[in-house]
Design a protein around this motif. Structure first.
Motif, PDB file in Angstrom:
ATOM      1  N   THR A   1       0.825  -1.196   0.000  1.00 51.07           N
ATOM      2  CA  THR A   1       0.000   0.000   0.000  1.00 51.07           C
ATOM      3  C   THR A   1       0.864   1.252   0.000  1.00 51.07           C
ATOM      4  O   THR A   1       2.016   1.221   0.456  1.00 51.07           O
ATOM      5  CB  THR A   1      -0.920   0.030   1.237  1.00 51.07           C
ATOM      6  OG1 THR A   1      -1.700   1.232   1.226  1.00 51.07           O
ATOM      7  CG2 THR A   1      -0.132  -0.044   2.539  1.00 51.07           C
ATOM      8  N   VAL A   2       0.302   2.364  -0.498  1.00 57.33           N
ATOM      9  CA  VAL A   2       0.971   3.659  -0.393  1.00 57.33           C
ATOM     10  C   VAL A   2       0.601   4.355   0.909  1.00 57.33           C
ATOM     11  O   VAL A   2       1.085   5.461   1.181  1.00 57.33           O
ATOM     12  CB  VAL A   2       0.634   4.578  -1.585  1.00 57.33           C
ATOM     13  CG1 VAL A   2       1.228   4.039  -2.871  1.00 57.33           C
ATOM     14  CG2 VAL A   2      -0.869   4.780  -1.713  1.00 57.33           C
ATOM     15  N   HIS A   3      -0.235   3.733   1.703  1.00 54.52           N
ATOM     16  CA  HIS A   3      -0.627   4.281   3.005  1.00 54.52           C
ATOM     17  C   HIS A   3      -0.362   3.248   4.106  1.00 54.52           C
ATOM     18  O   HIS A   3      -1.299   2.737   4.729  1.00 54.52           O
ATOM     19  CB  HIS A   3      -2.103   4.688   3.001  1.00 54.52           C
ATOM     20  CG  HIS A   3      -2.441   5.736   1.990  1.00 54.52           C
ATOM     21  ND1 HIS A   3      -1.974   7.029   2.077  1.00 54.52           N
ATOM     22  CD2 HIS A   3      -3.176   5.669   0.839  1.00 54.52           C
ATOM     23  CE1 HIS A   3      -2.420   7.732   1.040  1.00 54.52           C
ATOM     24  NE2 HIS A   3      -3.150   6.929   0.277  1.00 54.52           N
ATOM     25  N   PRO A   4       0.903   2.933   4.357  1.00 58.12           N
ATOM     26  CA  PRO A   4       1.202   1.935   5.389  1.00 58.12           C
ATOM     27  C   PRO A   4       0.861   2.460   6.780  1.00 58.12           C
ATOM     28  O   PRO A   4       0.733   3.670   6.993  1.00 58.12           O
ATOM     29  CB  PRO A   4       2.715   1.720   5.239  1.00 58.12           C
ATOM     30  CG  PRO A   4       3.211   3.001   4.657  1.00 58.12           C
ATOM     31  CD  PRO A   4       2.132   3.485   3.747  1.00 58.12           C
ATOM     32  N   ARG A   5       0.721   1.537   7.715  1.00 52.72           N
ATOM     33  CA  ARG A   5       0.458   1.937   9.100  1.00 52.72           C
ATOM     34  C   ARG A   5       1.113   0.935  10.037  1.00 52.72           C
ATOM     35  O   ARG A   5       1.388  -0.208   9.653  1.00 52.72           O
ATOM     36  CB  ARG A   5      -1.043   2.027   9.377  1.00 52.72           C
ATOM     37  CG  ARG A   5      -1.800   0.737   9.176  1.00 52.72           C
ATOM     38  CD  ARG A   5      -3.304   0.958   9.101  1.00 52.72           C
ATOM     39  NE  ARG A   5      -4.026  -0.310   9.075  1.00 52.72           N
ATOM     40  CZ  ARG A   5      -4.782  -0.767  10.053  1.00 52.72           C
ATOM     41  NH1 ARG A   5      -4.931  -0.042  11.163  1.00 52.72           N
ATOM     42  NH2 ARG A   5      -5.398  -1.924   9.974  1.00 52.72           N
ATOM     43  N   ILE A   6       1.349   1.382  11.242  1.00 52.84           N
ATOM     44  CA  ILE A   6       1.962   0.540  12.260  1.00 52.84           C
ATOM     45  C   ILE A   6       0.878   0.132  13.246  1.00 52.84           C
ATOM     46  O   ILE A   6       0.222   0.982  13.855  1.00 52.84           O
ATOM     47  CB  ILE A   6       3.093   1.280  12.999  1.00 52.84           C
ATOM     48  CG1 ILE A   6       4.134   1.787  12.003  1.00 52.84           C
ATOM     49  CG2 ILE A   6       3.722   0.373  14.053  1.00 52.84           C
ATOM     50  CD1 ILE A   6       4.743   0.728  11.132  1.00 52.84           C
ATOM     51  N   VAL A   7       0.676  -1.168  13.404  1.00 50.01           N
ATOM     52  CA  VAL A   7      -0.361  -1.703  14.289  1.00 50.01           C
ATOM     53  C   VAL A   7       0.293  -2.618  15.322  1.00 50.01           C
ATOM     54  O   VAL A   7       0.988  -3.573  14.971  1.00 50.01           O
ATOM     55  CB  VAL A   7      -1.418  -2.494  13.482  1.00 50.01           C
ATOM     56  CG1 VAL A   7      -2.449  -3.108  14.426  1.00 50.01           C
ATOM     57  CG2 VAL A   7      -2.088  -1.604  12.452  1.00 50.01           C
ATOM     58  N   ALA A   8       0.088  -2.324  16.580  1.00 54.17           N
ATOM     59  CA  ALA A   8       0.471  -3.186  17.704  1.00 54.17           C
ATOM     60  C   ALA A   8       1.867  -3.789  17.550  1.00 54.17           C
ATOM     61  O   ALA A   8       2.028  -5.013  17.519  1.00 54.17           O
ATOM     62  CB  ALA A   8      -0.566  -4.297  17.879  1.00 54.17           C
ATOM     63  N   PRO A   9       2.911  -2.959  17.477  1.00 59.37           N
ATOM     64  CA  PRO A   9       4.266  -3.517  17.373  1.00 59.37           C
ATOM     65  C   PRO A   9       4.622  -4.319  18.617  1.00 59.37           C
ATOM     66  O   PRO A   9       4.193  -4.000  19.735  1.00 59.37           O
ATOM     67  CB  PRO A   9       5.149  -2.277  17.227  1.00 59.37           C
ATOM     68  CG  PRO A   9       4.357  -1.164  17.849  1.00 59.37           C
ATOM     69  CD  PRO A   9       2.916  -1.488  17.565  1.00 59.37           C
ATOM     70  N   ALA A  10       5.421  -5.352  18.430  1.00 57.23           N
ATOM     71  CA  ALA A  10       5.798  -6.223  19.543  1.00 57.23           C
ATOM     72  C   ALA A  10       7.226  -6.698  19.359  1.00 57.23           C
ATOM     73  O   ALA A  10       7.723  -6.831  18.240  1.00 57.23           O
ATOM     74  CB  ALA A  10       4.862  -7.426  19.633  1.00 57.23           C
ATOM     75  N   VAL A  11       7.890  -6.948  20.476  1.00 59.17           N
ATOM     76  CA  VAL A  11       9.183  -7.628  20.492  1.00 59.17           C
ATOM     77  C   VAL A  11       8.995  -8.951  21.213  1.00 59.17           C
ATOM     78  O   VAL A  11       8.374  -9.007  22.279  1.00 59.17           O
ATOM     79  CB  VAL A  11      10.265  -6.787  21.206  1.00 59.17           C
ATOM     80  CG1 VAL A  11      11.528  -7.620  21.446  1.00 59.17           C
ATOM     81  CG2 VAL A  11      10.613  -5.545  20.399  1.00 59.17           C
ATOM     82  N   ILE A  12       9.506 -10.019  20.605  1.00 56.71           N
ATOM     83  CA  ILE A  12       9.504 -11.329  21.257  1.00 56.71           C
ATOM     84  C   ILE A  12      10.942 -11.672  21.640  1.00 56.71           C
ATOM     85  O   ILE A  12      11.833 -11.654  20.790  1.00 56.71           O
ATOM     86  CB  ILE A  12       8.949 -12.436  20.344  1.00 56.71           C
ATOM     87  CG1 ILE A  12       7.535 -12.089  19.855  1.00 56.71           C
ATOM     88  CG2 ILE A  12       8.917 -13.761  21.089  1.00 56.71           C
ATOM     89  CD1 ILE A  12       6.902 -13.181  19.005  1.00 56.71           C
ATOM     90  N   VAL A  13      11.163 -11.948  22.913  1.00 53.83           N
ATOM     91  CA  VAL A  13      12.475 -12.370  23.399  1.00 53.83           C
ATOM     92  C   VAL A  13      12.440 -13.880  23.615  1.00 53.83           C
ATOM     93  O   VAL A  13      11.656 -14.380  24.432  1.00 53.83           O
ATOM     94  CB  VAL A  13      12.852 -11.650  24.705  1.00 53.83           C
ATOM     95  CG1 VAL A  13      14.221 -12.133  25.185  1.00 53.83           C
ATOM     96  CG2 VAL A  13      12.870 -10.137  24.506  1.00 53.83           C
ATOM     97  N   PHE A  14      13.272 -14.590  22.877  1.00 55.04           N
ATOM     98  CA  PHE A  14      13.363 -16.046  22.968  1.00 55.04           C
ATOM     99  C   PHE A  14      14.570 -16.406  23.840  1.00 55.04           C
ATOM    100  O   PHE A  14      15.680 -15.945  23.566  1.00 55.04           O
ATOM    101  CB  PHE A  14      13.537 -16.663  21.579  1.00 55.04           C
ATOM    102  CG  PHE A  14      12.389 -16.419  20.647  1.00 55.04           C
ATOM    103  CD1 PHE A  14      11.386 -17.370  20.500  1.00 55.04           C
ATOM    104  CD2 PHE A  14      12.310 -15.247  19.905  1.00 55.04           C
ATOM    105  CE1 PHE A  14      10.331 -17.157  19.625  1.00 55.04           C
ATOM    106  CE2 PHE A  14      11.254 -15.024  19.034  1.00 55.04           C
ATOM    107  CZ  PHE A  14      10.254 -15.981  18.896  1.00 55.04           C
ATOM    108  N   ALA A  15      14.361 -17.231  24.849  1.00 60.47           N
ATOM    109  CA  ALA A  15      15.439 -17.596  25.769  1.00 60.47           C
ATOM    110  C   ALA A  15      15.746 -19.083  25.677  1.00 60.47           C
ATOM    111  O   ALA A  15      14.834 -19.914  25.593  1.00 60.47           O
ATOM    112  CB  ALA A  15      15.056 -17.239  27.203  1.00 60.47           C
TER     113      ALA A  15
END
Length: 344
Positions: free
Chosen positions: A48-62
């Motif tokens: 899309t030419v209109h991107p958006r950021i929805v609910a960003p997350a970081v997953i830390v794997f141990a």
């Protein structure tokens, strides 16, 4: 479970539209530098030419590593589970940076040598209590490696957002990552081995000797899955699955430092188009990471001398991802602002 399939983002028509939209903002062409490239990449990822950021997350794997028995880290293996407790107590750097930047944080027990029990905030996907010592035998069985990939992919299926950062915790995992880098890129081991969590020069030399013996022992390992099975960690294999599943879902993948990039090296061997979906958060101070990035043709957003892991670089770079999307969507055009454009 089959390996997730990743489609290239190449779309000439959309690329032209994105370039026109970016160049029509009230600024000289190219004056927002890497933010313009980032906006273009995210637009292609999201189609899309209109991107958006929805609910960003970081997953830390141990996960823990049997190779620590060879004294390749200045810290005891118990630090892995102690740091997981720190994540759960909201006390680590990634907790601070994720909260600061409005990013959800998920902590995964991929294979820690500790029994946490049922804990709020901890996703138990444990494959085993640490891998085996790959200086003596393969770190995992083929079935364990594939199960880790499958569980990593399934974790991404639970997320509602469209931006995912990858982090890790595991004493000894820079040794595993160095082996993966050597096997995946062909770089000499001496260029892949660094200080990790703080080894002395003598410690780095010992770590290199351990890796040289291990690589010679497993000379037969060459295909991506075989290399991952032989030298990887449960957390690294789980990241491979999560990365592939995220790209299959057309998510933006935020890549952290040395260990996370070693997982990406494997994922890119399996599905080369995954690189279209990656945003490289920073260049780590761990020796070898710059060469990894060069091998992948990557341009990192930040260079802060980081070598912490945990996904910390992802959380710190997230405001730049927001900025790229926001200028594309909200900045005035020459026409709307009645500003004269470039004449020639």
């Amino acid at each position: 479970m089959p390996i997730p399939s990743v489609e290239p983002t190449v779309n000439a028509a959309l690329s032209t539209l994105l370039e026109a939209a970016i160049n029509n903002k009230t600024k000289p062409p190219g004056s927002l530098g890497e933010l313009e490239s980032l906006a273009h990449r995210i637009g292609l990822i999201q189609r899309t030419v209109h991107p958006r950021i929805v609910a960003p997350a970081v997953i830390v794997f141990a996960g823990d590593h049997g190779i620590t028995a060879e004294n390749v880290s200045p810290y005891p293996q118990s630090v892995t589970w102690q740091m997981v407790e720190n994540f759960l107590a909201d006390g680590a750097a990634i907790n601070v940076f994720a909260r600061q930047n409005g990013c959800a944080l998920h902590v995964v027990d991929a294979g820690v040598n500790h029994d946490f029990g049922i804990r709020d905030g901890l996703l138990d996907r444990k494959i085993g209590r640490g891998t085996r010592n790959f200086a003596q035998q393969p770190a995992m069985s083929h079935d364990e490696c594939m199960l880790a990939i499958e569980r990593g992919a399934a974790l991404v299926g639970r997320l509602d957002g469209n931006v995912i950062g990858f982090g890790e915790m595991g004493i000894g995992n820079t040794t595993a990552a160095a082996a993966l880098m050597h096997k995946m890129t062909g770089a000499p081991l001496s260029q892949c081995v660094g200080a990790g969590a703080g080894l002395s020069a003598d410690g780095v030399a010992h770590k290199l000797q351990v890796l040289e013996r291990a690589v010679a022992l497993h000379e037969h390992a060459s295909e991506a899955i075989d290399v991952l099975t032989t030298f990887g960690g449960y957390e690294i294999a789980m990241m491979v699955g999560a990365m592939l599943a995220a790209a299959e879902k057309h998510m933006v993948l935020m890549i952290d430092g040395f260990i996370v990039t070693s997982a990406l090296l494997v994922a890119a061997k399996l599905q080369p188009a995954i690189l279209d979906y990656c945003v490289f958060s920073h260049c780590s101070d761990e020796r070898g990471h710059r060469l990894m990035l060069a091998h992948l043709g990557a341009r990192p957003l930040l260079q802060l001398g980081l070598r912490l892991g945990e996904g910390s670089g992802c959380a710190l770079a997230l405001p730049l991802v927001h900025a790229a999307v926001n200028f594309l969507n909200r900045m005035a055009t020459f026409e709307s602002a009645q500003v004269s454009g470039k004449e020639r």
